[in-house]
Motif scaffolding. Structure first.
Motif, PDB file in Angstrom:
ATOM      1  N   TYR A   2      -8.970   7.528  -1.278  1.00 20.20           N
ATOM      2  CA  TYR A   2      -8.523   6.795  -0.110  1.00 20.20           C
ATOM      3  C   TYR A   2      -8.139   5.384  -0.542  1.00 20.20           C
ATOM      4  CZ  TYR A   2      -8.722   4.393   4.381  1.00 20.20           C
ATOM      5  OH  TYR A   2      -8.409   3.651   5.485  1.00 20.20           O
ATOM      6  N   LEU A   3      -6.901   5.003  -0.291  1.00 23.09           N
ATOM      7  CA  LEU A   3      -6.413   3.671  -0.638  1.00 23.09           C
ATOM      8  C   LEU A   3      -6.538   2.773   0.583  1.00 23.09           C
ATOM      9  CD1 LEU A   3      -5.036   1.922  -2.800  1.00 23.09           C
ATOM     10  CD2 LEU A   3      -2.848   2.722  -1.924  1.00 23.09           C
ATOM     11  N   LYS A   4      -7.381   1.749   0.501  1.00 22.64           N
ATOM     12  CA  LYS A   4      -7.601   0.837   1.627  1.00 22.64           C
ATOM     13  C   LYS A   4      -6.597  -0.298   1.649  1.00 22.64           C
ATOM     14  CE  LYS A   4     -12.516   1.560   2.231  1.00 22.64           C
ATOM     15  NZ  LYS A   4     -13.808   0.888   2.395  1.00 22.64           N
ATOM     16  N   TYR A  17      -2.417  -3.557   3.809  1.00 29.14           N
ATOM     17  CA  TYR A  17      -3.624  -2.877   4.267  1.00 29.14           C
ATOM     18  C   TYR A  17      -3.232  -1.543   4.889  1.00 29.14           C
ATOM     19  CZ  TYR A  17      -5.834  -7.393   3.602  1.00 29.14           C
ATOM     20  OH  TYR A  17      -6.293  -8.557   3.052  1.00 29.14           O
ATOM     21  N   PHE A  18      -3.939  -0.490   4.510  1.00 29.86           N
ATOM     22  CA  PHE A  18      -3.662   0.846   5.014  1.00 29.86           C
ATOM     23  C   PHE A  18      -4.703   1.230   6.051  1.00 29.86           C
ATOM     24  CE2 PHE A  18      -1.860   0.648   0.757  1.00 29.86           C
ATOM     25  CZ  PHE A  18      -0.575   1.080   1.002  1.00 29.86           C
ATOM     26  N   LYS A  19      -4.274   1.959   7.059  1.00 32.19           N
ATOM     27  CA  LYS A  19      -5.169   2.438   8.107  1.00 32.19           C
ATOM     28  C   LYS A  19      -5.455   3.915   7.881  1.00 32.19           C
ATOM     29  CE  LYS A  19      -3.398  -0.831  11.458  1.00 32.19           C
ATOM     30  NZ  LYS A  19      -2.857  -1.034  12.798  1.00 32.19           N
ATOM     31  N   ASP A  20      -6.467   4.442   8.567  1.00 26.11           N
ATOM     32  CA  ASP A  20      -6.753   5.873   8.504  1.00 26.11           C
ATOM     33  C   ASP A  20      -5.545   6.657   8.980  1.00 26.11           C
ATOM     34  OD1 ASP A  20      -9.328   5.500   7.580  1.00 26.11           O
ATOM     35  OD2 ASP A  20     -10.220   5.547   9.574  1.00 26.11           O
ATOM     36  N   GLY A  21      -5.278   7.784   8.356  1.00 28.10           N
ATOM     37  CA  GLY A  21      -4.171   8.631   8.776  1.00 28.10           C
ATOM     38  C   GLY A  21      -2.911   8.359   7.978  1.00 28.10           C
ATOM     39  N   LEU A  22      -1.796   8.624   8.603  1.00 34.55           N
ATOM     40  CA  LEU A  22      -0.485   8.505   7.972  1.00 34.55           C
ATOM     41  C   LEU A  22       0.030   7.074   8.081  1.00 34.55           C
ATOM     42  CD1 LEU A  22       1.798  10.153   6.641  1.00 34.55           C
ATOM     43  CD2 LEU A  22       2.699  10.554   8.929  1.00 34.55           C
TER      44      LEU A  22
END
Length: 53
Positions: A2-4, A17-22
């Motif tokens: 998982y890339l945060k 910043y990445f969120k949960d999901g696509l």
């Protein structure tokens, strides 16, 4: 895995910043009336972010 977030020690690169999901990496053309499809560079960092991943 998982890339945060994606960051760099270069101040010109803003942390992503990445969120949960696509997640999508998109950009907006600076000059949409420009018809030269080879001249699409706008400096947002989409290609660099994808290459770093």
């Amino acid at each position: 895995m998982y890339l945060k977030k994606l960051s760099a020690n270069n101040s010109g690169f803003h942390t992503i910043y990445f969120k949960d999901g696509l997640n999508f990496i998109v950009g907006k053309r600076e000059n949409p009336e420009e018809k030269d499809l080879k001249n699409t560079y706008n400096g947002v960092g989409k290609s660099l972010a994808i290459e770093l991943m």
